[in-house]
Design an enzyme around this catalytic site. Structure first.
Site: not given
Ligand code: AHR
Length: 862
Positions: A261, A463, A590-591
Site C-alpha cells: 500500500e 485505505c 476494504n474493511e
Molecule cells: O495497513 C494500514 C491500514 O490499516 C490499511 O490501509 C487499512 O486497511 C487498515 O486500517
C-alpha cells in the site's frame, strides 16, 4: 459467521446460574456517560427498585457509533432504547449537534448489534432528543425529535415500519412527544436515559458479557514484561514431539503474500524509483487538507538564483490530467530550476541516471537545457545537454553518469537561452531498476521484497483503495497508460501520489517476482472513516453511477486477461504486455462498514464479476476487526452470496495472538475461505521487535494448521520510509540509501521460503503443561510436494529453553541433512537476524529451542 460461542456460553451461564434469591426481572437504565468527547457509546446500569442503580462496567460500551471519521465523529448523544413486539431491541441516537441524520441499530441481546443506518430526515439543523412510539393499530413506529436550526426549535416526526424506509418528515407538536427520558444517579453522576424492564437472565448476560470482555482485555495485555515474575522458577522445558502423517491434510500453497500500500511513502519516494519529487508540479494544498502551506505545485522545487522566480501555469498543459507546469522567464541564461528529490537524491558513483522532461517555449525561439546533478555544496557531479525544443511540448531525454556517491544530490535544469520556458514531468530514474524495467522499481528494495518469496501481492490498499471520501476512491484506470496522462491524486495518508507506480507497474512486478496479483477495488463506498466531502461512508457512489463503476471493475479484468484485440487488452498490449497477465483474484472492498449502502453496491459488483468472469475468485470484506458488527455482518453477507473468500483484518497486541491460537480451529470449513489480509502484533510504542515477531510466528503456526481454510495472509503494512511514517510497525524500513528489514520481516521470509502444501499434525508433550507454558510453545510441520522436503517450524516464546525430542520416524528421514534457521533475541531486540546452519537429523533427533526463538528445520526427505 461462527456460531457465537460466547453468546451461547453467556446464555447458558445465565440460564443455569439463576439463584433462588435473584429477582425474576429488574430494570435496565440505558444512557451514554458522554466521556471521551461523546464517544462513550451505549452504557447500562441495572436496578431492582428503580432507585439504586448499578453501572455495568462501569461505563462499558455495549454499542459504539460507527458514523463518520475517527477523532472527530463516532459520537453518540441521547440514545433511545426500546424493545419491539418481536423482542428485538432498537437503539436510536443523535450523531452530532449539527447533522441532519440520526442513527439506528438493532440487537436481540443488547451486546451483539446489527449493522447501523443513518437516515437523513431533515434539511437543516440537527436531530436531537430522538424518541420512538409504536402505533399498534398501524403497526408503525413514529420517531420524533427536536430540531434546532439557527436558534429556532421545532419538533419533527417521521414514521417507519422497518427502520429502513421512512415517510416524509413532518412537523410535529409537543403532544407527539413521550418524554420518556429519566434522570438517575449512576456511580454518583447524574445521567439521563431510558428505563426498560428485563428478565434477570438477560441482565446477568450483560454483566457476564462485560466480565468476559474484561477478561479478554487482560489476555490482550499479556506481554513479556510479565515473564520475569511469571516464569521465575521455570527451568528448561522438555518436549516430546511426534508427527502423525496419517492425519495430514492439503493446505494452501499461497499462504504468504505481501500487501503493498502507498502508505509511509511506500511508492513515490520509496519503491517507485523516480528520484524527482513533484515531477509533474501537481502537489496541492488539498493533498494535506491545507495543513501545510509549503505543499503547493512548487513543492521540492526552487531556483538557483534568489532574485529569479518561476510561475505555475495551467494553460495548454501536456495532458488534461496533468494540468500544472512550471514557467521560467529567463532574462539572463544560467538560472537553474532545482529539485531536492525526496529528502535528497541518492547517487552512486559510476551508475547511470536517465533524465527526461517535457519542454516548450512560450516565447522566444529555440532553447535547450543543461541538466546537472550537484552535491549539497553545489559542486557539479555530472551534466549533460538536451536536444533543442521550441514552441510545442517535446519530450527530451538524456543520460547522466554519477561521478561520486552522495545521499543529498540535487537536480538542476538550466535553460540555455533567454525566453519563457515551460517545463513539466521532469524525471530522473536510475538506469538500474529492479529487473531493469523502464519506469521501474528501486532495485534494492524490490529485491528484499522478492527475497520473501511472496506468492501474491495485494495492491493498492488498504485505505488507499477506497479513499478518503468518494472523490478519493482509487480508480485503477487512472493509473495506466503514459505517465503524463495518469491522474495524480491526494493520498489518504496525507501526501501526494503520482500514480507512476500504477497498475501496469504493479502487475509487472508480480510477474517479475512470480507472484499472483490480488488487486483490491472499492466496493462502491469510500473508507468508513472518510473525512473529506462528507462523513464516513457518505452514502456510497450514487446508484445512478454504479453501472459505470461496475463496468470499471469488469474493465480491469479485461485489461489484465483480455486478448490484445479487446478494448482494454489492447491498452495493456500497447503498454508493452501483449500476453494476458492471467489475473485470478480480485478483492472488492476494504474493511468497510457493512451497511445496506455497502451491501447494495457490493452485491452489484460481485454478481457482475461472477456472471462475466466466473473463473475469478472474488474476495469480500468483513470489517477491520476479528469480531464485532462488521465482522459478523460481513460474514453473513459473504455466506448469503457464497463469496469464495473474505478478507479479515486485525492488528492486536502479542497477548491476543498468544491467547487466540484456536481462532481458526473453530471456522466452518463449508463457508468462504479466508484471506487474512492485514495483521500485525502491536505493542505500546509500536516497535517491531522479537516479542511482536515471535507472537506473529507463533500465531502463524496456528494459521498453517488451518491453511485449509485460511488460504492467504499478509502482514501489514509492508514498507515505511524512515522519517516519513504514518503507521508503525512496518515490515521493511528504508531510507534513500539503505533497506532495513525488521525482525518481523525475517519471520515472514522464513515462512515464505518454507511453505508447504500439506500439513502434518503433531503431538507435543511438555514436561510443564501449565497453560502459560503450553501457549508459548508451538510447532507446525508441513511438507512441500515440489521438493518433498519436510519443514518443521518451532516457536518458543518462553524465557527458558525447550529441549525437544523430535520423532519423525513416520517419515523416511534417516540421517539427512537439514537446514536450520534460528531467529532469537531478547524480547525488545529490533536487530536480531536469523542464523542459518546445516545440521544432521535422523528419524529421531534432539533439538533445543533457544529461549525467545523461532526455528525452522528444513529436512530433505529422500
Ligand atoms: O495497513 C494500514 C491500514 O490499516 C490499511 O490501509 C487499512 O486497511 C487498515 O486500517
Amino acid at each position: 459467521m461462527k456460531i457465537n460461542i460466547i453468546t451461547f456460553f453467556l446464555l447458558f451461564l445465565a440460564t443455569v446460574s439463576l439463584r433462588a434469591n435473584e429477582p425474576d426481572s429488574a430494570y435496565v437504565f440505558s444512557y451514554t456517560c458522554g466521556n471521551n468527547n461523546n464517544t462513550a457509546g451505549l452504557n447500562f446500569a441495572w436496578s431492582v427498585d428503580r432507585e439504586n442503580w448499578h453501572a455495568i462496567g462501569p461505563e462499558f460500551r455495549f454499542l459504539a457509533s460507527d458514523f463518520g471519521s475517527w477523532g472527530s465523529q463516532k459520537k453518540m448523544f441521547n440514545p433511545f432504547l426500546f424493545q419491539d413486539n418481536n423482542g428485538l431491541w432498537h437503539c436510536l441516537w443523535t450523531l452530532n449537534d449539527d447533522i441532519q441524520q440520526f442513527a439506528h441499530a438493532a440487537s436481540t441481546d443488547l451486546y451483539n448489534w446489527k449493522r447501523q443506518s443513518y437516515p437523513e430526515v431533515v434539511e437543516a439543523g440537527n436531530v436531537a432528543n430522538i424518541e420512538v412510539a409504536f402505533d399498534e393499530q398501524n403497526k408503525e413506529y413514529t420517531i420524533t425529535w427536536m430540531n434546532e436550526n439557527n436558534g429556532s426549535e421545532k419538533i419533527f416526526k417521521t414514521t417507519t415500519n422497518d427502520f429502513k424506509t421512512y415517510s416524509a418528515t413532518e412537523e410535529a407538536t409537543k403532544a407527539d412527544r413521550l418524554n420518556l427520558r429519566e434522570t438517575v444517579l449512576v456511580d454518583g453522576e447524574v445521567q439521563t436515559g431510558v428505563i426498560n424492564k428485563l428478565s434477570w437472565n438477560e441482565i446477568d448476560a450483560l454483566i457476564k458479557w462485560n466480565e468476559w470482555s474484561r477478561f479478554h482485555e487482560q489476555q490482550r495485555a499479556d506481554n513479556t514484561s510479565l515473564d520475569a515474575e511469571r516464569f521465575k522458577n521455570l527451568k528448561t522445558v522438555d518436549a516430546e514431539i511426534s508427527v502423525l502423517p496419517e492425519n495430514s491434510k492439503t493446505i494452501s500453497d499461497m499462504l504468504i503474500g505481501i500487501f503493498f500500500e502507498d502508505i509511509n511513502y511506500a511508492a513515490d519516494g520509496g519503491l517507485y524509483a523516480e528520484l524527482v519529487q513533484n515531477r509533474g508540479f501537481e502537489y496541492q494544498l488539498s493533498d494535506r487538507k491545507g495543513s501545510d502551506m509549503t505543499w503547493t505545485a512548487k513543492k521540492a522545487w526552487s531556483l538557483s538564483d534568489d532574485e529569479a522566480s518561476f510561475a505555475i501555469d495551467t494553460v495548454a498543459p501536456i495532458h488534461k490530467n496533468n494540468k500544472h507546469f512550471a514557467v521560467l522567464d529567463i532574462e539572463k541564461p544560467g538560472v537553474a530550476l532545482v529539485n531536492e528529490g525526496f529528502n535528497g537524491i541518492s547517487l552512486k558513483q559510476g551508475e547511470k541516471y536517465n533524465f527526461s522532461v517535457f519542454a516548450k517555449m512560450l516565447n522566444g525561439a529555440k532553447n535547450n537545457l543543461r541538466v546537472a546533478l550537484v552535491d549539497e555544496n553545489g559542486e557539479v557531479l555530472t551534466e549533460v545537454k538536451t536536444k533543442a525544443f521550441s514552441g510545442n511540448w517535446k519530450k527530451l531525454e538524456a543520460q547522466l553518469t554519477a561521478t561520486k556517491t552522495t545521499a543529498k544530490a540535487k537536480l538542476q535544469v538550466i535553460p540555455q537561452e533567454a525566453g519563457k520556458v515551460a517545463l513539466d514531468m521532469i524525471s530522473l530514474f536510475p538506469e538500474n531498476t529492479f529487473k531493469n524495467r523502464k519506469n521501474g522499481l528501486r532495485a534494492d528494495l524490490a529485491q528484499v521484497i522478492a527475497d520473501m518469496k511472496p506468492r501474491f501481492v495485494r495492491f493498492p490498499g488498504g485505505c488507499v483503495a477506497h479513499g478518503d471520501g468518494l472523490e478519493n476512491i482509487y480508480h485503477w484506470n487512472n493509473t495506466v497508460g503514459p505517465l503524463e496522462a495518469r491522474v495524480p491524486q491526494r493520498n489518504i495518508w496525507n501526501y501526494h501520489q503520482t500514480a507512476g507506480l500504477g497498475y501496469y507497474e504493479y502487475f509487472q512486478f508480480c510477474e517479475d517476482i512470480d507472484a499472483e496479483p490480488v488487486p483490491v477495488l472499492a466496493a462502491g463506498v469510500p473508507c468508513q472513516n472518510s473525512s473529506c466531502g462528507g462523513h464516513g461512508q457518505q452514502g456510497g457512489i450514487p446508484m445512478c453511477e454504479m453501472d459505470a463503476y461496475v463496468q470499471e471493475v469488469l474493465d480491469l479484468i479485461e485489461w489484465a486477461n483480455g486478448d490484445k484485440n479487446t478494448k482494454w487488452g489492447k491498452i495493456r498490449a500497447e503498454a508493452g504486455h501483449p500476453e494476458p497477465f492471467n489475473l485470478k483474484y480480485i478483492g472488492i472492498g476494504n474493511e468497510d462498514l457493512i451497511t445496506d449502502v455497502f451491501e447494495e453496491r457490493f452485491t452489484m459488483i460481485y454478481n457482475a464479476v461472477r456472471e462475466q468472469y466466473p473463473e475469478i475468485t472474488v474476495i469480500g470484506t468483513v470489517g477491520p476487526f476479528y469480531t464485532g458488527t462488521d465482522y459478523e455482518e460481513g460474514w453473513e453477507l459473504a455466506t448469503k452470496l457464497e463469496v469464495p473468500m473474505v478478507d479479515e483484518h486485525y492488528y492486536q497486541p502479542p497477548g491476543w495472538f498468544i491467547h487466540n491460537q484456536d481462532y481458526y480451529d473453530r471456522y466452518d470449513r463449508s463457508k468462504s475461505k479466508v484471506y487474512l489480509g492485514e495483521y500485525a502484533a502491536h505493542l505500546p510504542g509500536r516497535p517491531n521487535n522479537i516479542e511482536t515477531a515471535l507472537s506473529e510466528a507463533l500465531y502463524l503456526t496456528a494459521v498453517e494448521r488451518n491453511a485449509d481454510v485460511v488460504t492467504m495472509t499478509t502482514y501489514a503494512p509492508l514498507l515505511a520510509k524512515e522519517g516519513f511514517t504514518q503507521w508503525n510497525p512496518d515490515l521493511i524500513y528504508f531510507n534513500n540509501e539503505e533497506v532495513h528489514p525488521t525482525v518481523g520481516y525475517y519471520v515472514q521470509k522464513l515462512y515464505g521460503n518454507n511453505a508447504g502444501d500439506s500439513y502434518i499434525p503433531s503431538e507435543v508433550k511438555l514436561s510443564d503443561n501449565s497453560e502459560a507454558v503450553r501457549k508459548r510453545v508451538a510447532i507446525s510441520v508441513v511438507k512441500d510436494s515440489k521438493t518433498n522436503d519436510i519443514i518443521v517450524k518451532l516457536v518458543n516464546l518462553l524465557p527458558a529453553e525447550v529441549a525437544a525430542k523430535i520423532d519423525l520416524s513416520a517419515f523416511e528421514v534417516s540421517d539427512s541433512e537439514a537446514v536450520l534457521s534460528v531467529l532469537k533475541g531478547n524480547p525488545d531486540s529490533k536487530t536480531a537476524k536469523p542464523d542459518e546452519s546445516i545440521i544432521s537429523v535422523a528419524e529421531k533427533f534432539d533439538y533445543t529451542l533457544p529461549a525467545y526463538s523461532f526455528s525452522v528445520i528444513r529436512i530433505k526427505n529422500q
